[in-house]
Structure formats: C-alpha cells, structure tokens
Design a protein around this motif. Structure first.
Motif, mmCIF file in Angstrom:
data_model
loop_
_atom_site.group_PDB
_atom_site.id
_atom_site.type_symbol
_atom_site.label_atom_id
_atom_site.label_comp_id
_atom_site.label_asym_id
_atom_site.label_seq_id
_atom_site.Cartn_x
_atom_site.Cartn_y
_atom_site.Cartn_z
ATOM 1 N N VAL A 162 0.847 -1.195 0.000
ATOM 2 C CA VAL A 162 0.000 0.000 0.000
ATOM 3 C C VAL A 162 0.880 1.242 0.000
ATOM 4 C CG1 VAL A 162 -1.860 -1.192 1.223
ATOM 5 C CG2 VAL A 162 -0.194 0.139 2.537
ATOM 6 N N MET A 163 0.366 2.314 -0.625
ATOM 7 C CA MET A 163 1.108 3.565 -0.712
ATOM 8 C C MET A 163 0.313 4.705 -0.073
ATOM 9 S SD MET A 163 3.839 2.737 -2.182
ATOM 10 C CE MET A 163 3.712 1.007 -1.727
ATOM 11 N N PRO A 164 0.659 5.102 1.146
ATOM 12 C CA PRO A 164 -0.068 6.205 1.779
ATOM 13 C C PRO A 164 0.380 7.565 1.266
ATOM 14 C CG PRO A 164 1.588 5.331 3.273
ATOM 15 C CD PRO A 164 1.659 4.506 2.025
ATOM 16 N N THR A 165 -0.531 8.524 1.328
ATOM 17 C CA THR A 165 -0.201 9.907 1.019
ATOM 18 C C THR A 165 0.450 10.544 2.244
ATOM 19 O OG1 THR A 165 -1.084 11.969 0.129
ATOM 20 C CG2 THR A 165 -2.465 10.801 1.737
ATOM 21 N N ASN A 166 0.563 11.885 2.288
ATOM 22 C CA ASN A 166 1.138 12.574 3.444
ATOM 23 C C ASN A 166 0.308 12.283 4.693
ATOM 24 O OD1 ASN A 166 3.175 14.146 1.945
ATOM 25 N ND2 ASN A 166 1.397 15.129 1.045
ATOM 26 N N LEU A 167 0.995 11.922 5.772
ATOM 27 C CA LEU A 167 0.311 11.517 6.993
ATOM 28 C C LEU A 167 0.526 12.509 8.127
ATOM 29 C CD1 LEU A 167 1.415 7.776 6.914
ATOM 30 C CD2 LEU A 167 -0.830 8.676 6.241
ATOM 31 N N TYR A 168 -0.395 12.480 9.075
ATOM 32 C CA TYR A 168 -0.234 13.238 10.320
ATOM 33 C C TYR A 168 -1.030 12.515 11.394
ATOM 34 C CZ TYR A 168 -4.993 14.985 9.639
ATOM 35 O OH TYR A 168 -6.357 15.068 9.482
ATOM 36 N N GLY A 169 -0.751 12.830 12.657
ATOM 37 C CA GLY A 169 -1.484 12.183 13.736
ATOM 38 C C GLY A 169 -0.623 11.983 14.964
ATOM 39 N N PRO A 170 -1.096 11.165 15.921
ATOM 40 C CA PRO A 170 -0.331 10.895 17.139
ATOM 41 C C PRO A 170 1.047 10.301 16.821
ATOM 42 C CG PRO A 170 -2.586 10.104 17.363
ATOM 43 C CD PRO A 170 -2.414 10.502 15.935
ATOM 44 N N ASN A 171 2.028 10.645 17.650
ATOM 45 C CA ASN A 171 3.413 10.168 17.492
ATOM 46 C C ASN A 171 4.084 10.706 16.237
ATOM 47 O OD1 ASN A 171 3.271 8.540 19.877
ATOM 48 N ND2 ASN A 171 2.146 6.996 18.714
ATOM 49 N N ASP A 172 3.652 11.894 15.799
ATOM 50 C CA ASP A 172 4.299 12.553 14.657
ATOM 51 C C ASP A 172 5.626 13.158 15.118
ATOM 52 O OD1 ASP A 172 4.687 13.505 12.099
ATOM 53 O OD2 ASP A 172 2.721 14.464 11.952
ATOM 54 N N ASN A 173 6.406 13.633 14.152
ATOM 55 C CA ASN A 173 7.704 14.250 14.428
ATOM 56 C C ASN A 173 7.567 15.775 14.345
ATOM 57 O OD1 ASN A 173 10.391 15.064 14.513
ATOM 58 N ND2 ASN A 173 10.811 14.442 12.410
ATOM 59 N N TYR A 174 7.914 16.473 15.431
ATOM 60 C CA TYR A 174 7.750 17.931 15.476
ATOM 61 C C TYR A 174 9.080 18.682 15.482
ATOM 62 C CZ TYR A 174 2.883 16.882 16.336
ATOM 63 O OH TYR A 174 1.601 16.422 16.193
ATOM 64 N N ASP A 175 10.160 17.983 15.148
ATOM 65 C CA ASP A 175 11.471 18.629 15.055
ATOM 66 C C ASP A 175 11.481 19.521 13.808
ATOM 67 O OD1 ASP A 175 14.129 19.268 14.439
ATOM 68 O OD2 ASP A 175 14.885 17.445 15.368
ATOM 69 N N LEU A 176 11.669 20.829 14.002
ATOM 70 C CA LEU A 176 11.559 21.767 12.873
ATOM 71 C C LEU A 176 12.640 21.553 11.818
ATOM 72 C CD1 LEU A 176 10.565 25.085 14.709
ATOM 73 C CD2 LEU A 176 9.093 23.508 13.442
ATOM 74 N N ASN A 177 13.702 20.824 12.162
ATOM 75 C CA ASN A 177 14.770 20.589 11.182
ATOM 76 C C ASN A 177 14.441 19.461 10.214
ATOM 77 O OD1 ASN A 177 16.630 22.568 12.105
ATOM 78 N ND2 ASN A 177 17.102 21.254 13.859
ATOM 79 N N ASN A 178 13.588 18.523 10.629
ATOM 80 C CA ASN A 178 13.318 17.402 9.718
ATOM 81 C C ASN A 178 11.872 16.910 9.755
ATOM 82 O OD1 ASN A 178 13.226 15.996 12.126
ATOM 83 N ND2 ASN A 178 15.233 15.037 11.864
ATOM 84 N N SER A 179 10.956 17.727 10.273
ATOM 85 C CA SER A 179 9.547 17.312 10.278
ATOM 86 C C SER A 179 8.892 17.675 8.944
ATOM 87 C CB SER A 179 8.794 18.002 11.415
ATOM 88 O OG SER A 179 8.758 19.395 11.221
ATOM 89 N N HIS A 180 7.692 17.139 8.726
ATOM 90 C CA HIS A 180 6.930 17.478 7.535
ATOM 91 C C HIS A 180 6.110 18.744 7.782
ATOM 92 C CE1 HIS A 180 7.701 13.070 6.736
ATOM 93 N NE2 HIS A 180 8.166 13.666 5.663
ATOM 94 N N VAL A 181 5.432 19.219 6.743
ATOM 95 C CA VAL A 181 4.868 20.565 6.792
ATOM 96 C C VAL A 181 3.775 20.729 7.852
ATOM 97 C CG1 VAL A 181 3.238 20.080 4.888
ATOM 98 C CG2 VAL A 181 3.861 22.434 5.407
ATOM 99 N N LEU A 182 2.881 19.772 7.996
ATOM 100 C CA LEU A 182 1.762 19.948 8.936
ATOM 101 C C LEU A 182 2.215 19.996 10.396
ATOM 102 C CD1 LEU A 182 -1.124 20.344 9.707
ATOM 103 C CD2 LEU A 182 -1.641 18.010 9.008
ATOM 104 N N PRO A 183 3.014 19.035 10.874
ATOM 105 C CA PRO A 183 3.488 19.152 12.253
ATOM 106 C C PRO A 183 4.344 20.393 12.485
ATOM 107 C CG PRO A 183 4.550 17.308 11.133
ATOM 108 C CD PRO A 183 3.426 17.755 10.264
ATOM 109 N N ALA A 184 5.114 20.784 11.454
ATOM 110 C CA ALA A 184 5.934 21.994 11.589
ATOM 111 C C ALA A 184 5.048 23.228 11.768
ATOM 112 C CB ALA A 184 6.830 22.159 10.362
ATOM 113 N N LEU A 185 3.978 23.320 10.981
ATOM 114 C CA LEU A 185 3.059 24.459 11.103
ATOM 115 C C LEU A 185 2.363 24.462 12.465
ATOM 116 C CD1 LEU A 185 1.389 24.577 7.556
ATOM 117 C CD2 LEU A 185 2.924 26.297 8.552
#
Length: 310
Positions: A162-185
């Motif tokens: 299976v191929m998921p699209t961009n994900l977000y949710g519990p246990n996401d990564n919030y490090d501004l140096n290497n997180s994805h756009v939604l958790p960073a925002l």
C-alpha cells in the motif's frame, strides 16, 4: 485475520505502526508480537531469522523504515537506501520462510515519478525519473513493492503493498529541522500563540497543493485491505483531495486560535507543485477516509497544545 491469530507489527512505535496497533486493539485483537528497534535490529539478517523462527507470526504489518524529511533524505542517501533495503528484505524473506499467512508492506508516495500526471495512479510506477533528493529512499520502497510481487509470483505468498499519502497524527515528528509541513506548522503556530509573536514565517509562496491523511484513517485502510485485498501491485491510500499550503496554514491558524499574521517567504523553495493520490482503486475496493482535515488537525492540536517545545 482471526482474533486468535498472532500479529507482528514492525515499527509499532512509529506514527503508522502505533495507529495500526490502536486500531487492532480497539477491534479486539490481543495476540501481538512487538519489538522495539533496540530489542530487534531489523537490519540484522540473523536476528530477524531467529525472531521469526521463535515467534512464528501469522500476519505481518511492515511499517518499520528509516524515514526523514528532504534534508535528511538528501544528506544520508546511502543510509536511506541501505537500511530500508535491509529492513524490508529481511522481514519479507523471513515471512516467506516461516509461511506467514499474509504480509502488508507500506511504501511512500515518493515512489512515483517526479513529473507524473496528477492525480497519481498506481499505473504510473516506473514510468519516469524520480525526485533526485529522495531517490535512494524511493528506490528502496519500489524494491519492496516488487519484492512482494516476486514472492507472490514465485512462491504464492500473499504479500500486498500500500502507498499512503502525506500523513499526520499521534506520534508525529515535530522537530523543525526534519519534520513534515503539517506538524511543523502546528508547532510554529502554537509557539507563536504562546509567545505573543506577531507573525509566523512560512517557507515558499504557499501555492503548492498537498493531500493529508490522518494516521488513524491509514490504519483503518490497512486493516481493511489486510482482510479483503489479495492481489499483486499496489493500492494508493489517501483522501483524494488536496489543499494549498497557505490554506493549510490558515486552517491551523484558526484551530490554534492564533491572531497574528502569516508571512510567506518566496525566496525559499516550494517543492513539487502538486502531489495528489488517485484513490479510485481503493474506493472501488470499498473503503473511504472518514476523518476530515479540520477534525483531524483539531484532534492533534488537543493532544499537543500543552507540549513543552524547549
């Protein structure tokens, strides 16, 4: 899957693996085989062989991977291709050796060609060049898909991808140096609200469009496909609609309750103009996402709003 079946979730501490575990627990499954990366190094062929020989799981969700943002992917190119190839090769092969009933392999939307038409259909795999910055990771994931298909073809293994699209949710990564756009925002707006900052900086023009799927929806889709889908190839998992990055920022701003302004920075890169998944195959199989973007972000905000970012 029956309730008495033994289920191994590789990567159960990550955002995807933990969501699959929550979903199965809520459905009444109790026989799980779980190992942290310190307890079982999936890059180690002998360790994985010993683990499967001892535990003999019935079903495997392969959600373990070395992941990171664009900077990490581009900097540690050798690590990303080597570690991911080793993890998936060891797990997939041992699932065959020990006659696992079914395995589900999780890929990434970066497997598709950089200039593929939108929305991204499963048929577009291997029809063009990849995005150079994450090519090693993408090649590893493509190898995983083809490996599942090869073991199905040669040995009759029921391995699906299976191929998921961009994900977000519990246990996401919030490090501004290497997180994805939604958790960073989310982190930026929460920090700005708490500090009384007048504006929040955002990379690029805000015009690129992205699709976002809550991890709990992904987990529901994975469990659904594990129970219903038995074919080669891959299945896209997404919501089938996208928003611009500026629209996303405005939605996060509203949910957080931040009253300042958003400052775009056109000197910074925008990235790919659009990455939308075609989910018509998944819809035809009988599954659709249930969590709206606003509801999903609201859930995440409630979980992290009091987090200490220091």
């Amino acid at each position: 899957m029956n309730k008495q079946d033994k289920i191994y979730i590789a990567g159960h501490r990550g955002m995807v693996g933990s969501a699959i575990l929550r979903n199965l627990e809520a459905a009444g499954y109790t026989k799980f085989v779980l190992r942290t990366s310190s307890e079982l190094d999936l890059r180690n062929q002998q360790a994985v062989a010993d683990f499967f020989a001892t535990e003999k799981p019935d079903y495997v969700f392969l959600a373990a991977a070395k992941v990171g943002g664009i900077i990490a992917n581009n900097t540690y190119r050798a690590d990303f291709i080597y570690e991911n190839m080793m993890i998936q090769s060891n797990v997939i092969h041992q699932a065959y050796v020990h006659q696992v009933k079914k395995l589900l392999f999780l890929g990434s939307s970066c497997i598709y060609p950089k200039m593929a038409p939108q929305p991204l259909k499963e048929d577009y795999l291997l029809t063009g060049l990849l995005e150079p910055t994450n090519e090693p990771y993408a090649i590893a994931k493509i190898a995983g898909i083809k490996m599942c298909d090869a073991y199905r073809s040669q040995y009759g293994c029921n391995f699906i991808s299976v191929m998921p699209t961009n994900l977000y949710g519990p246990n996401d990564n919030y490090d501004l140096n290497n997180s994805h756009v939604l958790p960073a925002l989310l982190r930026k707006f929460i920090t700005a609200k708490n500090s009384g900052a007048r504006s929040v900086d955002m990379w690029g023009t805000g015009s690129p469009k992205r699709e976002f799927l809550h991890a709990d929806d992904l987990a529901a889709a994975c469990v659904y496909l594990m129970n219903t889908y038995d074919a080669e190839g891959l299945v896209n998992i997404g919501v089938g609609e996208d928003v611009s990055i500026l629209e996303l920022a405005q939605l996060v701003q509203k949910i957080v309750g931040y009253n300042g302004t958003i400052a775009t920075d056109p000197s910074k890169p925008d990235g790919t103009p659009r990455k939308l998944m075609d989910v018509s195959k998944l819809t035809a199989l009988g599954w659709k996402a249930q969590i709206s973007l606003e509801e999903g972000i609201q859930r995440v905000y409630e979980e992290i709003k009091d987090k200490d970012w220091r």
